[in-house]
Design a protein around this motif. Structure first.
Motif, PDB file in Angstrom:
ATOM      1  N   VAL A  72       6.280   3.815  10.621  1.00 21.37           N
ATOM      2  CA  VAL A  72       6.279   5.290  10.591  1.00 21.37           C
ATOM      3  C   VAL A  72       5.574   5.834   9.352  1.00 21.37           C
ATOM      4  CG1 VAL A  72       8.200   5.778  12.147  1.00 21.37           C
ATOM      5  CG2 VAL A  72       8.705   5.284   9.770  1.00 21.37           C
ATOM      6  N   THR A  73       5.751   5.177   8.200  1.00 20.64           N
ATOM      7  CA  THR A  73       5.103   5.717   6.999  1.00 20.64           C
ATOM      8  C   THR A  73       3.584   5.573   7.092  1.00 20.64           C
ATOM      9  OG1 THR A  73       5.586   3.621   5.864  1.00 20.64           O
ATOM     10  CG2 THR A  73       7.053   5.469   5.392  1.00 20.64           C
ATOM     11  N   THR A  74       3.113   4.510   7.760  1.00 23.03           N
ATOM     12  CA  THR A  74       1.657   4.369   7.922  1.00 23.03           C
ATOM     13  C   THR A  74       1.122   5.511   8.790  1.00 23.03           C
ATOM     14  OG1 THR A  74       1.792   1.984   7.666  1.00 23.03           O
ATOM     15  CG2 THR A  74      -0.197   2.833   8.731  1.00 23.03           C
ATOM     16  N   GLY A  75       1.870   5.883   9.818  1.00 24.62           N
ATOM     17  CA  GLY A  75       1.475   7.035  10.640  1.00 24.62           C
ATOM     18  C   GLY A  75       1.351   8.280   9.773  1.00 24.62           C
ATOM     19  N   ALA A  76       2.328   8.481   8.883  1.00 20.94           N
ATOM     20  CA  ALA A  76       2.316   9.659   8.008  1.00 20.94           C
ATOM     21  C   ALA A  76       1.146   9.605   7.019  1.00 20.94           C
ATOM     22  CB  ALA A  76       3.643   9.758   7.261  1.00 20.94           C
ATOM     23  N   ILE A  77       0.875   8.412   6.491  1.00 18.23           N
ATOM     24  CA  ILE A  77      -0.251   8.257   5.547  1.00 18.23           C
ATOM     25  C   ILE A  77      -1.563   8.591   6.253  1.00 18.23           C
ATOM     26  CG2 ILE A  77      -1.628   6.536   4.263  1.00 18.23           C
ATOM     27  CD1 ILE A  77       1.075   5.122   3.596  1.00 18.23           C
ATOM     28  N   LEU A  78      -1.756   8.011   7.425  1.00 21.93           N
ATOM     29  CA  LEU A  78      -3.023   8.205   8.150  1.00 21.93           C
ATOM     30  C   LEU A  78      -3.229   9.668   8.544  1.00 21.93           C
ATOM     31  CD1 LEU A  78      -2.895   5.026  10.421  1.00 21.93           C
ATOM     32  CD2 LEU A  78      -4.441   5.396   8.487  1.00 21.93           C
ATOM     33  N   ALA A  79      -2.117  10.371   8.777  1.00 18.45           N
ATOM     34  CA  ALA A  79      -2.229  11.784   9.160  1.00 18.45           C
ATOM     35  C   ALA A  79      -2.257  12.699   7.928  1.00 18.45           C
ATOM     36  CB  ALA A  79      -1.068  12.165  10.061  1.00 18.45           C
ATOM     37  N   ASP A  80      -2.287  12.087   6.747  1.00 10.29           N
ATOM     38  CA  ASP A  80      -2.349  12.831   5.486  1.00 10.29           C
ATOM     39  C   ASP A  80      -1.177  13.811   5.332  1.00 10.29           C
ATOM     40  OD1 ASP A  80      -3.535  13.062   3.089  1.00 10.29           O
ATOM     41  OD2 ASP A  80      -5.213  14.318   3.720  1.00 10.29           O
ATOM     42  N   ALA A  81       0.022  13.342   5.629  1.00  9.37           N
ATOM     43  CA  ALA A  81       1.230  14.162   5.461  1.00  9.37           C
ATOM     44  C   ALA A  81       1.430  14.480   3.979  1.00  9.37           C
ATOM     45  CB  ALA A  81       2.440  13.389   5.996  1.00  9.37           C
ATOM     46  N   THR A  82       2.153  15.547   3.672  1.00  8.19           N
ATOM     47  CA  THR A  82       2.419  15.894   2.268  1.00  8.19           C
ATOM     48  C   THR A  82       3.405  14.871   1.685  1.00  8.19           C
ATOM     49  OG1 THR A  82       4.354  17.228   2.784  1.00  8.19           O
ATOM     50  CG2 THR A  82       2.206  18.373   2.803  1.00  8.19           C
ATOM     51  N   ASN A  83       3.537  14.865   0.354  1.00  4.26           N
ATOM     52  CA  ASN A  83       4.459  13.922  -0.285  1.00  4.26           C
ATOM     53  C   ASN A  83       5.896  14.115   0.208  1.00  4.26           C
ATOM     54  OD1 ASN A  83       2.429  12.826  -1.731  1.00  4.26           O
ATOM     55  ND2 ASN A  83       2.859  13.981  -3.620  1.00  4.26           N
ATOM     56  N   LYS A  84       6.268  15.383   0.378  1.00  7.62           N
ATOM     57  CA  LYS A  84       7.628  15.693   0.842  1.00  7.62           C
ATOM     58  C   LYS A  84       7.837  15.159   2.263  1.00  7.62           C
ATOM     59  CE  LYS A  84      10.307  19.650  -0.593  1.00  7.62           C
ATOM     60  NZ  LYS A  84      10.370  21.093  -0.592  1.00  7.62           N
ATOM     61  N   GLU A  85       6.861  15.417   3.114  1.00  9.01           N
ATOM     62  CA  GLU A  85       6.980  14.949   4.505  1.00  9.01           C
ATOM     63  C   GLU A  85       7.036  13.419   4.535  1.00  9.01           C
ATOM     64  OE1 GLU A  85       4.511  18.623   6.643  1.00  9.01           O
ATOM     65  OE2 GLU A  85       3.425  16.928   5.824  1.00  9.01           O
ATOM     66  N   TYR A  86       6.201  12.782   3.708  1.00  7.61           N
ATOM     67  CA  TYR A  86       6.186  11.311   3.631  1.00  7.61           C
ATOM     68  C   TYR A  86       7.581  10.793   3.257  1.00  7.61           C
ATOM     69  CZ  TYR A  86       5.199   6.572   2.118  1.00  7.61           C
ATOM     70  OH  TYR A  86       5.238   5.216   1.979  1.00  7.61           O
ATOM     71  N   LYS A  87       8.197  11.452   2.264  1.00  6.62           N
ATOM     72  CA  LYS A  87       9.520  11.009   1.799  1.00  6.62           C
ATOM     73  C   LYS A  87      10.562  11.058   2.931  1.00  6.62           C
ATOM     74  CE  LYS A  87      12.034  12.558  -1.731  1.00  6.62           C
ATOM     75  NZ  LYS A  87      12.285  13.578  -2.773  1.00  6.62           N
ATOM     76  N   HIS A  88      10.497  12.130   3.715  1.00  6.42           N
ATOM     77  CA  HIS A  88      11.457  12.261   4.825  1.00  6.42           C
ATOM     78  C   HIS A  88      11.199  11.193   5.898  1.00  6.42           C
ATOM     79  CE1 HIS A  88      12.892  15.736   2.851  1.00  6.42           C
ATOM     80  NE2 HIS A  88      11.965  16.584   3.276  1.00  6.42           N
ATOM     81  N   ILE A  89       9.920  10.947   6.173  1.00  7.39           N
ATOM     82  CA  ILE A  89       9.577   9.910   7.171  1.00  7.39           C
ATOM     83  C   ILE A  89      10.027   8.542   6.659  1.00  7.39           C
ATOM     84  CG2 ILE A  89       7.619   8.672   8.229  1.00  7.39           C
ATOM     85  CD1 ILE A  89       8.033  11.290   9.642  1.00  7.39           C
ATOM     86  N   ASN A  90       9.846   8.314   5.368  1.00  9.23           N
ATOM     87  CA  ASN A  90      10.249   7.053   4.749  1.00  9.23           C
ATOM     88  C   ASN A  90      11.764   6.840   4.894  1.00  9.23           C
ATOM     89  OD1 ASN A  90       9.460   4.775   2.978  1.00  9.23           O
ATOM     90  ND2 ASN A  90      10.889   5.729   1.562  1.00  9.23           N
ATOM     91  N   ASN A  91      12.534   7.883   4.631  1.00  4.85           N
ATOM     92  CA  ASN A  91      13.995   7.778   4.767  1.00  4.85           C
ATOM     93  C   ASN A  91      14.399   7.589   6.227  1.00  4.85           C
ATOM     94  OD1 ASN A  91      15.011   7.883   2.120  1.00  4.85           O
ATOM     95  ND2 ASN A  91      14.530  10.054   2.002  1.00  4.85           N
ATOM     96  N   PHE A  92      13.707   8.296   7.103  1.00  8.06           N
ATOM     97  CA  PHE A  92      13.962   8.102   8.530  1.00  8.06           C
ATOM     98  C   PHE A  92      13.761   6.626   8.893  1.00  8.06           C
ATOM     99  CE2 PHE A  92      11.772   7.471  12.623  1.00  8.06           C
ATOM    100  CZ  PHE A  92      12.814   7.771  13.489  1.00  8.06           C
ATOM    101  N   GLY A  93      12.624   6.067   8.448  1.00  6.22           N
ATOM    102  CA  GLY A  93      12.267   4.679   8.763  1.00  6.22           C
ATOM    103  C   GLY A  93      13.259   3.685   8.197  1.00  6.22           C
ATOM    104  N   LYS A  94      13.785   4.007   7.003  1.00  6.69           N
ATOM    105  CA  LYS A  94      14.748   3.102   6.361  1.00  6.69           C
ATOM    106  C   LYS A  94      16.004   2.948   7.237  1.00  6.69           C
ATOM    107  CE  LYS A  94      17.798   3.422   2.500  1.00  6.69           C
ATOM    108  NZ  LYS A  94      18.195   4.243   1.371  1.00  6.69           N
ATOM    109  N   TRP A  95      16.546   4.057   7.707  1.00  4.71           N
ATOM    110  CA  TRP A  95      17.782   3.999   8.495  1.00  4.71           C
ATOM    111  C   TRP A  95      17.514   3.494   9.907  1.00  4.71           C
ATOM    112  CZ3 TRP A  95      21.978   3.661   5.859  1.00  4.71           C
ATOM    113  CH2 TRP A  95      22.016   4.220   4.576  1.00  4.71           C
ATOM    114  N   LEU A  96      16.352   3.832  10.431  1.00  4.32           N
ATOM    115  CA  LEU A  96      15.997   3.321  11.766  1.00  4.32           C
ATOM    116  C   LEU A  96      15.866   1.796  11.722  1.00  4.32           C
ATOM    117  CD1 LEU A  96      14.143   4.443  14.627  1.00  4.32           C
ATOM    118  CD2 LEU A  96      12.713   2.864  13.361  1.00  4.32           C
ATOM    119  N   GLY A  97      15.251   1.292  10.656  1.00  3.62           N
ATOM    120  CA  GLY A  97      15.014  -0.148  10.522  1.00  3.62           C
ATOM    121  C   GLY A  97      16.321  -0.928  10.441  1.00  3.62           C
TER     122      GLY A  97
END
Ligand code: GRG
Length: 295
Positions: free
Chosen positions: A190-215
């Motif tokens: 999920v974080t790679t998707g956010a990186i490739l789409a040039d998400a903001t730092n804040k959005e990246y952080k939320h996606i990262n936390n989402f991915g952590k709990w999903l994983g």
């Protein structure tokens, strides 16, 4: 969109893309290419590439731009499955409903096929020309970290090290194994998707936390299915964790409590999506789907 239709349509697109990039079995050395393709095309839900595409799609529409990375995630995952099944590791003879790679090609060739898959993933990611070099570098760095010592290999090392030594294993060790062995690559999807789409730092952080709990949830469900799942649906033998004397969530908490924990963590993962001011419903639906999965 109905989540099952979404998963099916994205899986088909990724399968087609993978077929277009993998080495031809008609080319020399044919058996080597067959060994590389065998486990990759033996089945598999394609969850990691789909997560990458779904995360990218929150921010941008042209999701095909992330196909090289989505494919690379699946290729790296497949390499890890081939190694994981080897006699020196988990010693599994069935994978994705078929005999494991080493059963068909022999151990030495299976190791080489997996090695080649791993390097081919990096060849694929670094070969793109339609994404800004700075974003390419960030995306490759992200996936490299998740695949190496601080990711799946680190988790696998501790898992193997602690096999049969349950007296040495506490909850933080179990969480280290789960978050690294399984969680890091799912989070990187999920974080790679956010990186490739040039998400903001804040959005990246939320996606990262989402991915952590999903994983983490993904591995808890995997452990539960290893005890009470259907071998035909799963495409692998169940009961392997208890045979290998593995310390798992069901081994500590039992099935009922493990299910409750998985539900709580799924809700936690979704709470981070709610902080993003965009349509995150697909990722939310995937998270709920994975909680209830039976395969
Ligand atoms: C470097 C020697 C060496 C070994 C590496 C990295 C590694 C070995 C093993 C990774 C550990 C591993 C296989 C973790 C299990 C992850 C997991 C839950 C796999 C099943 O994933 P699914 O359900 O499977 O997505 P499909 O078949 O649907 O893709």
């Amino acid at each position: 969109m109905n989540i099952k239709n979404y998963l099916k349509s994205k899986k088909d697109e990724i399968d087609k893309y993978l077929e277009s990039i993998m080495p031809s079995e008609n080319k020399y050395p044919s058996e080597f290419h067959k060994a590389m393709n065998y486990t990759l095309f033996a089945g598999g839900k394609r969850i990691r590439p789909i997560l990458c595409i779904a995360a990218y799609s929150i921010f941008k529409k042209d999701y095909k731009k992330c196909f090289s990375y989505a494919a690379a995630l699946e290729i790296i995952h497949t390499y890890s499955l081939i190694h994981d099944d080897l006699p020196a590791m988990d010693n599994d003879t069935v994978r994705r409903g078929k005999p494991s790679n080493h059963i068909v090609f022999g151990e030495a060739k299976a190791i080489l096929a997996a090695d080649a898959l791993l390097t081919f993933a990096f060849e694929t990611m670094s070969g793109v020309s339609n994404i800004k070099p700075k974003i390419v570098q960030k995306a490759i760095h992200n996936i490299s970290k998740a695949s190496g010592y601080s990711g799946i290999v680190g988790g696998q090392f501790v898992d193997i090290d602690k096999e049969g030594k349950n007296e040495d294993v506490d909850i933080p060790t179990l969480e280290y194994i789960h978050t690294h062995k399984t969680g890091e690559l799912l989070k990187a999807s999920v974080t790679t998707g956010a990186i490739l789409a040039d998400a903001t730092n804040k959005e990246y952080k939320h996606i990262n936390n989402f991915g952590k709990w999903l994983g983490l949830t993904f591995q808890i469900i995997d452990d539960i299915l290893d005890e009470i799942g259907d071998e035909n649906k799963l495409g692998k033998k169940i009961g392997q964790d208890s045979i290998n004397n593995k310390f798992t969530y069901p081994a500590i908490y039992g099935i009922k409590k493990s299910k409750e924990i998985a539900k709580k963590y799924t809700q936690k993962s979704i709470s981070f999506l709610e902080k993003i001011d965009k349509d995150t419903s697909i990722l939310e639906n995937i998270s709920n789907f994975l909680l209830k999965r039976t395969y």
